[in-house]
Design a protein around this motif. Structure first.
Motif, short mmCIF file in Angstrom:
data_model
loop_
_atom_site.label_atom_id
_atom_site.label_comp_id
_atom_site.label_asym_id
_atom_site.label_seq_id
_atom_site.Cartn_x
_atom_site.Cartn_y
_atom_site.Cartn_z
N LYS A 1 0.82 -1.22 0.00
CA LYS A 1 0.00 0.00 0.00
C LYS A 1 0.86 1.27 0.00
CE LYS A 1 -3.82 -2.37 0.84
NZ LYS A 1 -4.44 -2.93 -0.31
N HIS B 1 -7.29 2.39 -2.86
CA HIS B 1 -8.47 2.50 -3.74
C HIS B 1 -8.27 3.59 -4.80
CE1 HIS B 1 -11.04 -0.23 -1.58
NE2 HIS B 1 -10.94 0.45 -0.45
N GLN B 2 -7.14 3.60 -5.46
CA GLN B 2 -6.81 4.60 -6.47
C GLN B 2 -6.84 6.02 -5.90
OE1 GLN B 2 -9.17 1.94 -7.62
NE2 GLN B 2 -7.17 1.04 -7.96
N ARG B 3 -6.67 6.16 -4.59
CA ARG B 3 -6.60 7.48 -3.95
C ARG B 3 -5.28 7.56 -3.21
NH1 ARG B 3 -10.40 11.23 -1.33
NH2 ARG B 3 -9.08 13.07 -1.21
N GLU C 1 -6.07 0.52 4.74
CA GLU C 1 -7.14 0.86 3.80
C GLU C 1 -8.46 1.02 4.55
OE1 GLU C 1 -7.29 0.03 -0.84
OE2 GLU C 1 -6.67 -1.64 0.42
N SER D 1 -10.59 4.52 5.24
CA SER D 1 -11.91 4.65 4.62
C SER D 1 -13.02 4.75 5.65
CB SER D 1 -12.16 3.49 3.64
OG SER D 1 -12.11 2.26 4.32
N VAL E 1 -11.45 8.17 1.75
CA VAL E 1 -11.47 7.11 0.76
C VAL E 1 -12.79 6.37 0.87
CG1 VAL E 1 -10.34 4.99 -0.01
CG2 VAL E 1 -8.96 6.81 0.99
N ALA F 1 -14.93 3.16 0.38
CA ALA F 1 -14.71 1.73 0.16
C ALA F 1 -15.53 1.31 -1.05
CB ALA F 1 -15.15 0.95 1.40
N GLU F 2 -14.89 0.54 -1.93
CA GLU F 2 -15.60 0.12 -3.15
C GLU F 2 -15.79 -1.36 -3.17
OE1 GLU F 2 -13.19 1.78 -6.26
OE2 GLU F 2 -13.57 3.76 -5.51
#
Length: 159
Positions: A32, A91-93, A145, A149, A156, A158-159
């Motif tokens: 990460k 998460h692409q952030r 992560e 989030s 962020v 969460a996806e």
């Protein structure tokens, strides 16, 4: 699947970047981590929570900076030559976290990680993946992560 195949599955050692906050040592998944930088005062954002110090421009990307010492309610947060910012890719952030110092990268086999006790703390217990022990050292392993989030962070999704 052979017995050896089953044993090898899920038993790979994982690498963690270790860092200090106050008297505690934490570990986060090295995958990460994007980079480690010296601390420079960020641009303050109005009405942001106290633990969000502001933002920095990192090669054209605006990166929010979270002071983990304030987030975890450490006694004090003093900035010195050891203070660093760990730039994370979640998460692409991209998010930066301020820590007292970075220790090293440590490889932990699964048998060196124990479940974290279920206790009330400044850290949501769902964000602690376990406790790692290496000799006399005890690491608090964070799911960075999940921690970043959290709803209180607003950083962020969460996806």
């Amino acid at each position: 699947m052979s017995v050896m195949g089953k044993m090898a599955e899920g038993t790979a050692a994982r690498e963690y970047l270790t860092f200090r906050l106050d008297q505690e040592e934490y570990g986060i998944d090295i995958l990460k981590v994007q980079e480690i930088r010296g601390y420079e005062p960020p641009t303050r954002i109005a009405n942001a929570p106290a633990f969000i110090k502001g933002v920095v421009n990192l090669r054209g990307t605006i990166v929010p900076i979270v002071d983990m010492r304030l987030k975890f309610h450490c006694a004090q947060a003093e900035y010195n030559s050891f203070t660093v910012v760990i730039i994370l890719n979640l998460h692409q952030r991209v998010v930066g976290i301020v820590v007292d110092s970075v220790s090293d990268v440590m490889e932990l086999p699964p048998d060196a990680v124990r479940a974290a006790p279920d206790i009330d703390s400044a850290i949501d217990s769902g964000s602690i993946t376990g406790l790692g022990s290496v000799g006399e050292r005890m690491l608090i392993l964070l799911d960075i992560e999940k921690l970043m989030s959290g709803e209180d962070m607003g950083l962020v999704s969460a996806e």
